[in-house]
Design a protein around this motif. Structure first.
Motif, PDB file in Angstrom:
ATOM      1  N   THR A 220     -50.712 -37.474  44.125  1.00 51.95           N
ATOM      2  CA  THR A 220     -49.625 -37.974  43.257  1.00 51.95           C
ATOM      3  C   THR A 220     -49.074 -36.427  42.670  1.00 51.95           C
ATOM      4  OG1 THR A 220     -50.992 -37.984  41.547  1.00 51.95           O
ATOM      5  CG2 THR A 220     -50.615 -40.104  42.767  1.00 51.95           C
ATOM      6  N   ARG A 221     -47.851 -36.541  42.219  1.00 52.27           N
ATOM      7  CA  ARG A 221     -47.387 -35.456  41.515  1.00 52.27           C
ATOM      8  C   ARG A 221     -48.548 -34.942  40.263  1.00 52.27           C
ATOM      9  NH1 ARG A 221     -41.889 -34.427  41.069  1.00 52.27           N
ATOM     10  NH2 ARG A 221     -40.646 -34.702  43.046  1.00 52.27           N
ATOM     11  N   ASP A 222     -48.895 -35.907  39.537  1.00 52.85           N
ATOM     12  CA  ASP A 222     -49.896 -35.575  38.366  1.00 52.85           C
ATOM     13  C   ASP A 222     -51.167 -34.728  39.064  1.00 52.85           C
ATOM     14  OD1 ASP A 222     -48.193 -36.568  36.323  1.00 52.85           O
ATOM     15  OD2 ASP A 222     -49.443 -38.234  36.270  1.00 52.85           O
ATOM     16  N   LYS A 223     -51.737 -35.228  40.135  1.00 50.98           N
ATOM     17  CA  LYS A 223     -52.883 -34.720  40.780  1.00 50.98           C
ATOM     18  C   LYS A 223     -52.490 -33.298  41.226  1.00 50.98           C
ATOM     19  CE  LYS A 223     -57.245 -35.428  41.170  1.00 50.98           C
ATOM     20  NZ  LYS A 223     -58.155 -35.757  40.122  1.00 50.98           N
ATOM     21  N   ALA A 224     -51.226 -32.977  42.156  1.00 49.83           N
ATOM     22  CA  ALA A 224     -51.107 -31.660  42.278  1.00 49.83           C
ATOM     23  C   ALA A 224     -50.888 -31.095  41.182  1.00 49.83           C
ATOM     24  CB  ALA A 224     -49.838 -31.738  43.172  1.00 49.83           C
ATOM     25  N   LYS A 225     -50.274 -31.253  40.205  1.00 49.49           N
ATOM     26  CA  LYS A 225     -49.843 -30.550  39.143  1.00 49.49           C
ATOM     27  C   LYS A 225     -51.509 -30.067  38.441  1.00 49.49           C
ATOM     28  CE  LYS A 225     -47.723 -30.263  34.506  1.00 49.49           C
ATOM     29  NZ  LYS A 225     -46.869 -31.066  33.536  1.00 49.49           N
ATOM     30  N   GLU A 226     -52.418 -31.049  38.296  1.00 48.33           N
ATOM     31  CA  GLU A 226     -53.441 -31.034  37.801  1.00 48.33           C
ATOM     32  C   GLU A 226     -54.435 -29.806  38.584  1.00 48.33           C
ATOM     33  OE1 GLU A 226     -57.501 -33.387  37.823  1.00 48.33           O
ATOM     34  OE2 GLU A 226     -55.846 -34.455  36.903  1.00 48.33           O
ATOM     35  N   PHE A 227     -54.189 -29.893  40.048  1.00 47.75           N
ATOM     36  CA  PHE A 227     -55.163 -28.993  40.859  1.00 47.75           C
ATOM     37  C   PHE A 227     -54.499 -27.518  40.504  1.00 47.75           C
ATOM     38  CE2 PHE A 227     -56.644 -32.314  43.500  1.00 47.75           C
ATOM     39  CZ  PHE A 227     -57.906 -31.873  43.647  1.00 47.75           C
ATOM     40  N   ILE A 228     -53.219 -27.479  40.443  1.00 48.37           N
ATOM     41  CA  ILE A 228     -52.593 -26.064  40.225  1.00 48.37           C
ATOM     42  C   ILE A 228     -53.084 -25.537  39.092  1.00 48.37           C
ATOM     43  CG2 ILE A 228     -50.231 -24.910  40.100  1.00 48.37           C
ATOM     44  CD1 ILE A 228     -49.082 -27.134  42.157  1.00 48.37           C
ATOM     45  N   GLU A 229     -52.801 -26.165  37.832  1.00 50.17           N
ATOM     46  CA  GLU A 229     -53.056 -25.892  36.536  1.00 50.17           C
ATOM     47  C   GLU A 229     -54.285 -25.378  36.363  1.00 50.17           C
ATOM     48  OE1 GLU A 229     -51.446 -28.692  33.740  1.00 50.17           O
ATOM     49  OE2 GLU A 229     -49.753 -28.247  33.848  1.00 50.17           O
ATOM     50  N   ILE A 230     -55.389 -25.987  36.876  1.00 46.03           N
ATOM     51  CA  ILE A 230     -56.969 -25.755  36.957  1.00 46.03           C
ATOM     52  C   ILE A 230     -57.150 -24.385  37.680  1.00 46.03           C
ATOM     53  CG2 ILE A 230     -59.220 -26.400  37.838  1.00 46.03           C
ATOM     54  CD1 ILE A 230     -58.420 -29.307  37.074  1.00 46.03           C
ATOM     55  N   ALA A 231     -56.375 -24.289  38.631  1.00 44.11           N
ATOM     56  CA  ALA A 231     -56.621 -22.926  39.463  1.00 44.11           C
ATOM     57  C   ALA A 231     -55.852 -21.894  38.761  1.00 44.11           C
ATOM     58  CB  ALA A 231     -55.933 -23.134  40.790  1.00 44.11           C
ATOM     59  N   GLY A 232     -55.060 -22.074  37.512  1.00 44.98           N
ATOM     60  CA  GLY A 232     -54.786 -20.856  36.791  1.00 44.98           C
ATOM     61  C   GLY A 232     -52.842 -20.826  37.005  1.00 44.98           C
ATOM     62  N   GLY A 233     -52.435 -21.802  37.787  1.00 42.11           N
ATOM     63  CA  GLY A 233     -50.962 -21.820  38.050  1.00 42.11           C
ATOM     64  C   GLY A 233     -50.314 -22.502  36.787  1.00 42.11           C
ATOM     65  N   LYS A 234     -49.049 -22.274  36.824  1.00 46.47           N
ATOM     66  CA  LYS A 234     -47.975 -22.878  36.161  1.00 46.47           C
ATOM     67  C   LYS A 234     -47.108 -23.971  37.027  1.00 46.47           C
ATOM     68  CE  LYS A 234     -47.921 -19.212  32.685  1.00 46.47           C
ATOM     69  NZ  LYS A 234     -47.012 -18.136  31.937  1.00 46.47           N
ATOM     70  N   VAL A 235     -46.720 -25.214  36.397  1.00 40.46           N
ATOM     71  CA  VAL A 235     -45.848 -25.802  37.204  1.00 40.46           C
ATOM     72  C   VAL A 235     -44.516 -26.086  36.388  1.00 40.46           C
ATOM     73  CG1 VAL A 235     -45.105 -28.370  38.339  1.00 40.46           C
ATOM     74  CG2 VAL A 235     -47.864 -27.430  38.376  1.00 40.46           C
ATOM     75  N   SER A 236     -43.367 -25.687  36.863  1.00 40.24           N
ATOM     76  CA  SER A 236     -42.077 -25.741  36.158  1.00 40.24           C
ATOM     77  C   SER A 236     -41.208 -26.706  36.884  1.00 40.24           C
ATOM     78  CB  SER A 236     -41.392 -24.436  36.505  1.00 40.24           C
ATOM     79  OG  SER A 236     -40.073 -24.347  35.978  1.00 40.24           O
ATOM     80  N   SER A 237     -40.146 -27.421  36.166  1.00 38.34           N
ATOM     81  CA  SER A 237     -39.654 -28.366  36.608  1.00 38.34           C
ATOM     82  C   SER A 237     -37.897 -28.050  37.235  1.00 38.34           C
ATOM     83  CB  SER A 237     -39.123 -29.200  35.383  1.00 38.34           C
ATOM     84  OG  SER A 237     -38.445 -28.788  34.412  1.00 38.34           O
TER      85      SER A 237
ATOM     86  N   LEU B 238     -50.442 -26.309  50.650  1.00 38.69           N
ATOM     87  CA  LEU B 238     -51.176 -26.392  49.219  1.00 38.69           C
ATOM     88  C   LEU B 238     -52.676 -26.267  49.232  1.00 38.69           C
ATOM     89  CD1 LEU B 238     -50.686 -25.970  46.186  1.00 38.69           C
ATOM     90  CD2 LEU B 238     -50.242 -28.635  45.966  1.00 38.69           C
ATOM     91  N   LYS B 239     -52.983 -27.529  49.782  1.00 43.41           N
ATOM     92  CA  LYS B 239     -54.687 -27.724  49.951  1.00 43.41           C
ATOM     93  C   LYS B 239     -55.273 -26.535  50.539  1.00 43.41           C
ATOM     94  CE  LYS B 239     -54.087 -32.849  50.273  1.00 43.41           C
ATOM     95  NZ  LYS B 239     -54.239 -34.040  51.074  1.00 43.41           N
ATOM     96  N   LEU B 240     -54.346 -25.829  51.760  1.00 41.42           N
ATOM     97  CA  LEU B 240     -54.922 -24.965  52.281  1.00 41.42           C
ATOM     98  C   LEU B 240     -55.295 -23.633  51.446  1.00 41.42           C
ATOM     99  CD1 LEU B 240     -56.172 -23.885  55.107  1.00 41.42           C
ATOM    100  CD2 LEU B 240     -53.768 -23.028  55.646  1.00 41.42           C
ATOM    101  N   LEU B 241     -54.276 -23.319  50.612  1.00 41.85           N
ATOM    102  CA  LEU B 241     -54.247 -22.419  49.502  1.00 41.85           C
ATOM    103  C   LEU B 241     -55.478 -22.499  48.693  1.00 41.85           C
ATOM    104  CD1 LEU B 241     -50.440 -21.848  48.745  1.00 41.85           C
ATOM    105  CD2 LEU B 241     -51.910 -20.301  50.225  1.00 41.85           C
ATOM    106  N   LEU B 242     -55.501 -23.727  48.338  1.00 44.43           N
ATOM    107  CA  LEU B 242     -56.579 -24.118  47.345  1.00 44.43           C
ATOM    108  C   LEU B 242     -57.925 -23.752  47.810  1.00 44.43           C
ATOM    109  CD1 LEU B 242     -55.224 -27.264  45.735  1.00 44.43           C
ATOM    110  CD2 LEU B 242     -55.745 -25.342  44.253  1.00 44.43           C
TER     111      LEU B 242
END
Length: 699
Positions: free
Chosen positions: A634-651, A686-690
């Motif tokens: 989901t968008r929320d889950k993808a955002k969650e993974f990115i933020e936990i990994a230190g990234g930022k999600v912009s609109s 994205l998953k591969l980068l993670l």
């Protein structure tokens, strides 16, 4: 200076210059010169050196933006130059009368100026914020104060330092011994909306408008709270020593308001670029009419224009009265007000028990939107209106976000109309309402009040918390009214037979809802924490808490034994700390924690994310944008993974975006990313980068 400091002095000086110039380019010119990652690296280096050698810290260091420890109060400041108000005109006829007076004064008082029949004007938008006077000494910001009574204001230097569009050091090679800047601090509309949404979600009183919220922010004793609210600033005037002349050939001492604004921008300030010079009054009238139509499209609130004589020599000739300069006038736009008929007054009970009167009336159009409800805030406001049932009321929304009832037309009131009175008992549970000392809010203190329970449930299932799709307000009302749910934990004990007894539920929709409810147990820790509904703790604050305290037990222990660790978190003050302590002290909240654990909640850092990912910050400083439909995330889950990994999600896409994660049915963001050369990846990439952490960090 000893040899140990010598090796750092020049580097600190260089870092300050680089960072201050980067701030100017980013916040004032809106043209970033260096990447965020490089800025962060330079900033960290500066902080490390200053921590080792505090003697190298100067007032113009970017590290001083936070302004230090909270103040115990505001000291009075005497303005060296009076901070005068402006006279007001409320229509173009009054503007014309002012202009006639000005021309008459010029020609009667003129001793040295060539006769001027039509002095050139400059028109500027009147920003609906708070006037501030800022003093610089040898190019360094040393003092900032509110208007106050024009002669004496309050010292808000530490708070002004937090505003990124105000330079700590002027961009002048040979600054004068002193310089005073006047301007308007304001809260942008989007920040105001976000702040009020956070206050609504934490059951705090809403600010009435951006000006009100800016004023409240500037008077915060804790500069960290001020910094978190992201105020902005437009400079509009300056005062210089008469005998000072710039030696830099790029600068000339301004002799008019228009040149003054150019000068302000060149030395590091943000000015409102909508200003225009006008040859005559007809052109000024056109400016007024144009912005009367276009003002609602602006990112900030404005309630009129300011018309000034552009030439400084003529300004000096005209002088000022005790209250206002004769060479300037504010022309206000009429507040958009409309009459309507009060249909009924309801009293809403929030999840904290706060009771708010809300007027419902025949729909009207205000500031481009349809309005049929307006909050009356509290019992005191209701009483001051002297509101009766079926009254004709006047509602306005003059450049403001929240509609308000401003008065009643008593002449239209019927003889037998009845006064609207604030209830003595809760409209939901009939418990006695209380009003705590020094508070305007009237509350229901019955924890089991159905309205409070419904509010807690709505908050728990909201997007920022559990985001349970399909569990809306109507279903929550049915579940509570039928007695199936008496606490948040009861949602997780629901059985399909109970749902099938509710309206509009079939077996498939009931099963889908139960699946959604059950899957919400896996939400990230900060979402669980936000869902608990601790007063004053919005989504951003819940994230900060979750990063510092990794479980409910840890936070509980800190609140009990070492609460100072809470107020040490960036953006947290005593109000938040006290709210957390009070929440954990309540036995009913301890029962809620126990019940949530019994139904399967961890109330701690999520266990389904790779521990190495939590620790690696592999996306540190990287900006992502999501578009289209993702397959398994989901968008929320993808955002969650990115933020936990230190990234930022912009609109939104910009040159600063590092990655666009593109799914099916990607829209205009994909096209813009291609035009800007932003790297485009799909969900699998994205998953591969993670998963390929080392490879990513080396790219």
């Amino acid at each position: 200076m000893n040899s140990n400091l010598d090796q750092y002095y020049e580097r600190v000086k260089e870092l300050r210059a680089l960072l201050n110039k980067a701030n100017y380019s980013y916040y004032v010119l809106d043209a970033p010169e260096i990447d965020d990652a490089i800025y962060d690296q330079l900033y960290r280096e500066l902080i490390e050196i200053e921590n080792i050698h505090p003697s190298l810290i100067t007032d113009d260091s970017p590290s001083q933006r936070l302004g230090g420890i909270p103040s115990k109060g505001f000291k009075n400041v005497t303005h060296n130059i009076p901070l005068l108000s402006l006279d007001n005109a409320f229509n173009l006829n009054e503007l014309e009368a002012w202009y006639a007076r000005v021309r008459k004064l010029i020609n009667s008082e003129n001793k040295s100026i060539k006769e001027v029949n039509n002095p050139e004007l400059i028109c500027e938008l009147k920003i609906d914020g708070n006037a501030v006077a800022i003093r610089y000494e040898n190019g360094i910001l040393t003092k900032a104060a509110t208007r106050g009574d024009g002669k004496t204001g309050e010292d808000i230097t530490n708070n002004i330092r937090t505003i990124s569009t105000i330079p700590l050091r002027l961009l002048l090679k040979n600054p004068p011994t002193w310089m005073e800047i006047r301007g308007e601090a304001f809260m942008p509309n989007n920040i105001f909306k976000k702040l009020n949404l956070e206050r609504k979600n934490t059951d705090q009183p809403l600010f009435a408008n951006p000006r009100n919220s800016c004023a409240g922010t500037l008077r915060q004793l804790d500069p960290k709270i001020v910094a978190s609210r992201k105020l902005d600033f437009f400079a509009y005037s300056l005062y210089l020593p008469e005998d000072w002349e710039p030696t830099d050939s790029n600068f000339k001492k301004p002799n008019s308001q228009s040149k003054s604004l150019e000068f302000l921008k060149n030395i590091g300030f943000k000015v409102n670029i909508t200003y225009e010079t006008k040859k005559n009054l007809n052109e000024a009238n056109s400016y007024y009419k144009y912005w009367g139509i276009e003002k609602d499209s602006l990112a900030y609130a404005t309630d009129g224009i300011v018309v000034k004589i552009d030439n400084f020599e003529i300004q000096n000739l005209l002088g000022a009265t005790n209250k206002a300069p004769r060479w300037a006038i504010a022309v206000k736009y009429p507040a958009e007000e409309k009459p309507t008929k009060l249909k009924k007054l309801i009293f809403q009970v929030g999840r904290s028990g706060a009771v708010t009167p809300v007027a419902e009336f025949d729909s009207i159009e205000l500031a481009g939107t349809s309005v049929n409800r307006a909050t009356l805030h509290n019992a005191k406001r209701l009483a001051s209106l002297d509101l009766h049932y079926e009254d004709t009321i006047i509602v306005r929304k003059a450049g403001e976000i929240i509609p308000e009832v401003i008065r009643v037309i008593k002449e239209f009131r019927t003889v037998d109309s009845q006064l609207v009175e604030f209830p003595q008992n809760c409209p939901s549970c009939d418990s006695k309402l209380i009003q705590e000392e020094n508070e305007a809010i009237t509350k229901c203190i019955n924890f089991e009040c159905p309205a409070k329970l419904k509010g807690r449930l709505r908050h728990w299932v909201s997007k920022g918390s559990m985001n349970i799709d399909g569990l809306g307000e109507k279903i929550i009302n049915q579940l509570v009214n039928e007695g199936y749910v008496k606490s948040i934990a009861d949602l997780y004990k629901l059985e399909i037979d109970s749902l099938l007894e509710l309206e509009r539920f079939g077996e498939k929709s009931a099963n889908n809802l139960l699946i959604e409810i059950n899957e919400s147990k896996n939400k990230n820790w900060h979402k669980q924490l936000y869902g608990l509904g601790i007063p004053h703790i919005g989504e951003a604050n819940a994230k900060s808490l979750s990063k510092n305290f990794h479980s409910i037990e840890e936070l509980n222990a800190i609140a009990k034994d070492a609460p100072e660790n809470i107020s040490n978190i960036y953006g947290f003050g005593n109000e938040m700390k006290d709210a957390i302590i009070k929440w954990f002290d309540d036995s009913k909240n301890q029962t809620l924690i126990r019940e949530l654990k019994e139904v399967g909640f961890s109330l701690k850092e999520s266990l389904d994310l790779n521990d190495n990912l939590n620790q690696s910050n592999i996306f540190d400083g990287k900006i992502f944008v999501l578009t289209g439909t993702l397959d398994s995330l989901t968008r929320d889950k993808a955002k969650e993974f990115i933020e936990i990994a230190g990234g930022k999600v912009s609109s939104s896409i910009s040159k600063k975006t590092d990655f666009l994660v593109s799914g099916e049915k990607a829209g205009s963001k994909l096209k813009k990313a291609q035009e800007l050369g932003v790297k485009i990846i799909n969900e699998n990439e994205l998953k591969l980068l993670l998963s390929e952490k080392t490879k990513f960090k080396n790219e």
